[in-house]
Design a protein around this motif. Sequence first.
Motif, PDB file in Angstrom:
ATOM      1  N   GLU A 368       0.839  -1.187   0.000  1.00 53.05           N
ATOM      2  CA  GLU A 368       0.000   0.000   0.000  1.00 53.05           C
ATOM      3  C   GLU A 368       0.880   1.244   0.000  1.00 53.05           C
ATOM      4  O   GLU A 368       1.784   1.394   0.807  1.00 53.05           O
ATOM      5  CB  GLU A 368      -0.880   0.009   1.247  1.00 53.05           C
ATOM      6  CG  GLU A 368      -1.816   1.218   1.292  1.00 53.05           C
ATOM      7  CD  GLU A 368      -2.654   1.236   2.552  1.00 53.05           C
ATOM      8  OE1 GLU A 368      -3.409   2.189   2.731  1.00 53.05           O
ATOM      9  OE2 GLU A 368      -2.535   0.296   3.334  1.00 53.05           O
ATOM     10  N   SER A 369       0.669   2.116  -0.954  1.00 49.90           N
ATOM     11  CA  SER A 369       1.500   3.304  -1.080  1.00 49.90           C
ATOM     12  C   SER A 369       1.089   4.347  -0.046  1.00 49.90           C
ATOM     13  O   SER A 369      -0.074   4.516   0.257  1.00 49.90           O
ATOM     14  CB  SER A 369       1.364   3.899  -2.485  1.00 49.90           C
ATOM     15  OG  SER A 369       2.090   5.101  -2.585  1.00 49.90           O
ATOM     16  N   ASP A 370       2.106   5.040   0.509  1.00 50.43           N
ATOM     17  CA  ASP A 370       1.805   6.125   1.444  1.00 50.43           C
ATOM     18  C   ASP A 370       1.976   7.474   0.759  1.00 50.43           C
ATOM     19  O   ASP A 370       2.102   8.500   1.403  1.00 50.43           O
ATOM     20  CB  ASP A 370       2.699   6.034   2.685  1.00 50.43           C
ATOM     21  CG  ASP A 370       4.162   6.235   2.343  1.00 50.43           C
ATOM     22  OD1 ASP A 370       4.485   6.239   1.141  1.00 50.43           O
ATOM     23  OD2 ASP A 370       4.959   6.382   3.277  1.00 50.43           O
ATOM     24  N   TYR A 437      12.409  11.550   2.742  1.00 51.71           N
ATOM     25  CA  TYR A 437      11.583  12.659   3.210  1.00 51.71           C
ATOM     26  C   TYR A 437      11.191  13.570   2.049  1.00 51.71           C
ATOM     27  O   TYR A 437      10.036  13.997   1.953  1.00 51.71           O
ATOM     28  CB  TYR A 437      12.307  13.457   4.287  1.00 51.71           C
ATOM     29  CG  TYR A 437      11.527  14.668   4.743  1.00 51.71           C
ATOM     30  CD1 TYR A 437      10.516  14.539   5.687  1.00 51.71           C
ATOM     31  CD2 TYR A 437      11.779  15.939   4.198  1.00 51.71           C
ATOM     32  CE1 TYR A 437       9.778  15.646   6.093  1.00 51.71           C
ATOM     33  CE2 TYR A 437      11.036  17.034   4.594  1.00 51.71           C
ATOM     34  CZ  TYR A 437      10.037  16.883   5.543  1.00 51.71           C
ATOM     35  OH  TYR A 437       9.293  17.963   5.926  1.00 51.71           O
ATOM     36  N   HIS A 440       8.456  12.252  -0.027  1.00 49.04           N
ATOM     37  CA  HIS A 440       7.187  12.119   0.681  1.00 49.04           C
ATOM     38  C   HIS A 440       6.860  13.365   1.502  1.00 49.04           C
ATOM     39  O   HIS A 440       6.111  13.292   2.474  1.00 49.04           O
ATOM     40  CB  HIS A 440       7.217  10.891   1.602  1.00 49.04           C
ATOM     41  CG  HIS A 440       7.428   9.599   0.889  1.00 49.04           C
ATOM     42  ND1 HIS A 440       8.676   9.183   0.459  1.00 49.04           N
ATOM     43  CD2 HIS A 440       6.566   8.633   0.520  1.00 49.04           C
ATOM     44  CE1 HIS A 440       8.567   8.008  -0.135  1.00 49.04           C
ATOM     45  NE2 HIS A 440       7.302   7.653  -0.124  1.00 49.04           N
ATOM     46  N   SER A 443       3.219  14.018   1.788  1.00 47.72           N
ATOM     47  CA  SER A 443       2.418  12.899   2.272  1.00 47.72           C
ATOM     48  C   SER A 443       2.100  13.075   3.755  1.00 47.72           C
ATOM     49  O   SER A 443       2.683  13.916   4.438  1.00 47.72           O
ATOM     50  CB  SER A 443       3.165  11.577   2.064  1.00 47.72           C
ATOM     51  OG  SER A 443       3.516  11.403   0.716  1.00 47.72           O
ATOM     52  N   ARG A 444       1.199  12.247   4.239  1.00 45.07           N
ATOM     53  CA  ARG A 444       0.860  12.264   5.662  1.00 45.07           C
ATOM     54  C   ARG A 444       2.049  11.779   6.494  1.00 45.07           C
ATOM     55  O   ARG A 444       2.877  11.007   6.023  1.00 45.07           O
ATOM     56  CB  ARG A 444      -0.371  11.381   5.921  1.00 45.07           C
ATOM     57  CG  ARG A 444      -1.643  11.897   5.271  1.00 45.07           C
ATOM     58  CD  ARG A 444      -2.833  11.010   5.620  1.00 45.07           C
ATOM     59  NE  ARG A 444      -2.671   9.668   5.094  1.00 45.07           N
ATOM     60  CZ  ARG A 444      -3.015   9.304   3.873  1.00 45.07           C
ATOM     61  NH1 ARG A 444      -3.527  10.191   3.031  1.00 45.07           N
ATOM     62  NH2 ARG A 444      -2.842   8.061   3.457  1.00 45.07           N
ATOM     63  N   TRP A 445       2.111  12.221   7.742  1.00 44.16           N
ATOM     64  CA  TRP A 445       3.187  11.791   8.634  1.00 44.16           C
ATOM     65  C   TRP A 445       2.888  10.390   9.136  1.00 44.16           C
ATOM     66  O   TRP A 445       2.030  10.183   9.973  1.00 44.16           O
ATOM     67  CB  TRP A 445       3.340  12.763   9.808  1.00 44.16           C
ATOM     68  CG  TRP A 445       4.115  13.981   9.438  1.00 44.16           C
ATOM     69  CD1 TRP A 445       3.609  15.158   8.985  1.00 44.16           C
ATOM     70  CD2 TRP A 445       5.538  14.130   9.469  1.00 44.16           C
ATOM     71  NE1 TRP A 445       4.629  16.051   8.717  1.00 44.16           N
ATOM     72  CE2 TRP A 445       5.832  15.449   9.013  1.00 44.16           C
ATOM     73  CE3 TRP A 445       6.596  13.294   9.823  1.00 44.16           C
ATOM     74  CZ2 TRP A 445       7.133  15.931   8.915  1.00 44.16           C
ATOM     75  CZ3 TRP A 445       7.888  13.779   9.726  1.00 44.16           C
ATOM     76  CH2 TRP A 445       8.160  15.079   9.282  1.00 44.16           C
ATOM     77  N   ARG A 446       3.613   9.431   8.580  1.00 44.56           N
ATOM     78  CA  ARG A 446       3.519   8.047   9.016  1.00 44.56           C
ATOM     79  C   ARG A 446       4.858   7.623   9.609  1.00 44.56           C
ATOM     80  O   ARG A 446       5.806   8.389   9.641  1.00 44.56           O
ATOM     81  CB  ARG A 446       3.131   7.145   7.849  1.00 44.56           C
ATOM     82  CG  ARG A 446       1.717   7.405   7.336  1.00 44.56           C
ATOM     83  CD  ARG A 446       1.337   6.398   6.263  1.00 44.56           C
ATOM     84  NE  ARG A 446      -0.025   6.600   5.793  1.00 44.56           N
ATOM     85  CZ  ARG A 446      -0.590   5.854   4.850  1.00 44.56           C
ATOM     86  NH1 ARG A 446       0.094   4.861   4.282  1.00 44.56           N
ATOM     87  NH2 ARG A 446      -1.838   6.087   4.472  1.00 44.56           N
ATOM     88  N   LEU A 447       4.912   6.361  10.081  1.00 44.94           N
ATOM     89  CA  LEU A 447       6.089   5.878  10.797  1.00 44.94           C
ATOM     90  C   LEU A 447       7.360   6.044   9.980  1.00 44.94           C
ATOM     91  O   LEU A 447       8.381   6.532  10.486  1.00 44.94           O
ATOM     92  CB  LEU A 447       5.903   4.409  11.183  1.00 44.94           C
ATOM     93  CG  LEU A 447       7.109   3.743  11.867  1.00 44.94           C
ATOM     94  CD1 LEU A 447       7.436   4.452  13.179  1.00 44.94           C
ATOM     95  CD2 LEU A 447       6.841   2.256  12.104  1.00 44.94           C
ATOM     96  N   LYS A 449       8.103   8.026   7.538  1.00 42.88           N
ATOM     97  CA  LYS A 449       8.487   9.424   7.348  1.00 42.88           C
ATOM     98  C   LYS A 449       9.150   9.959   8.612  1.00 42.88           C
ATOM     99  O   LYS A 449      10.134  10.708   8.539  1.00 42.88           O
ATOM    100  CB  LYS A 449       7.261  10.261   6.981  1.00 42.88           C
ATOM    101  CG  LYS A 449       7.598  11.680   6.542  1.00 42.88           C
ATOM    102  CD  LYS A 449       6.366  12.407   6.021  1.00 42.88           C
ATOM    103  CE  LYS A 449       6.710  13.830   5.580  1.00 42.88           C
ATOM    104  NZ  LYS A 449       5.526  14.538   5.045  1.00 42.88           N
TER     105      LYS A 449
END
Length: 479
Positions: A368-370, A437, A440, A443-447, A449
């Motif tokens: 699943e792409s972030d 970084y 992305h 992109s949303r701040w996920r683990l 990132k």
Amino acid sequence: MDNPDSDAPQAHSTAVQHGQGSTFEPARTRSRAQSFVSEHLFVEDTVEPTGTIASSAVNLANTILGSGMLSMPNAMAALGLVFGSAVIVFSGFMSGLGLYLLSRCARRTQGRDSSFFAVSKLTYPNAAVFFDAAIAIKCFGVSISYLIIFGDLMPEIVEALGFESFWLLSRNFWITFAILALMPLAFQRRLDALKYTSFTALLAVVYLFVVVALYYFTPTREPLPKGDVVWFKFSSSFFTHLPVFVFAFTCHQNIFSVYNELRDNSSKQVNGTIAVSVGSACGVYQWIAILGYLTFGSKVAPNLLTMYNSNLVITLCRLSIAILVLFSYPLQCHPARNCLDKVTTAIYNAWKKEPEFEAINDAPDDEESDIMADDTATSAPVVHFMSPIKHVSITMALMILSYVVAISVTSLDLVLSFVGSTGSTTISFILPGVFYYKMHQHSRWRLMKVLSVFITIYGVFVLVFCLGANIARVISGDI
């Protein structure tokens, strides 16, 4: 195969036709890629990828496991048994994280042409040439160290075996022998072609693994010098020894070749390769560091093999390490050549004002792409093949220069300390973090990132403090 040139254009056109938003004509792109292939004479660039998890992990593990094994007990002695073991595990984790981030960045590049240069062009295009030049210099420096180690070990080995010939006792003779013997390997186009020599080299690791255990567990061994063993130790020397752990796990210069050459380069396969190579290296380092430290304690030398009494077992162990560093040379020459190719191509394109980019629309991979929907459109460098003349020219230049330096220099201990705190740190931590970084940033701040920011900060910390500690070491004369 009826048309050996068909694979590369098909892979290229498939990659560039992803999505509906392309702003260029696929036919024109296909024609340009075919023109590259038609001028290119290396068949191995146009055949199907042959890499597997096993072959790729062997090459990465051989890139990791080098002369750093022999200095691990000494590095552990500076930190203590528990603290040293924890630093090995942490260094392995950070190295694996850097490899993972680079593999994720590779998926944003076009087809199977990923490289530090390609990723740099998508993130910091103005700095791409400098990044690749720095990586090439780092790999070149490590390859020189391998020639020096081989040249220093072989005279000791042949003398211990009873040979007295002047030529066989000359380090210059063995460095010359090494550079001639390595030519067939250094000129290999693909990293996967080195899997058999890498496997042979790893047998030396197994032998060292056994020898260290033998001298620790055998109660009838000859008396060995024994110093104190402590569980935890922290001093300013931590910053001068930390680059040893960083340098020991550096193999990031070859991760893009692994990604390009894996038969199935899905995330599962690439992650499996990273886990096997880094995990096995971490286990080997722990074993050698712990048993070597427990055997000699605080008296353990920077080169573990110098601590053992000279006999046939130790002589053969030195020979196996000599073979290990010899077969590790092509694994440094390969990325150095690729980086220099990208640098010279960029300079040529700038001079000729050739286009370096074309539009591409990323398709999500098997995970699943972030990446947010509006962040999928990007551009990628034009597919580039290294010509046969350029391949031979760069390889010959690297080998000749490394030979001249290795003949001229007798010790690179301090140089490698600086390489570990600068080049290895940059490749292993700083570049993976900033590349991921940047790709992305919207992109949303996920683990991942968050971890990309963390590994970048850690890399800067290692660079500043460890480099400063080594500079202070030179100024104080403690070298």
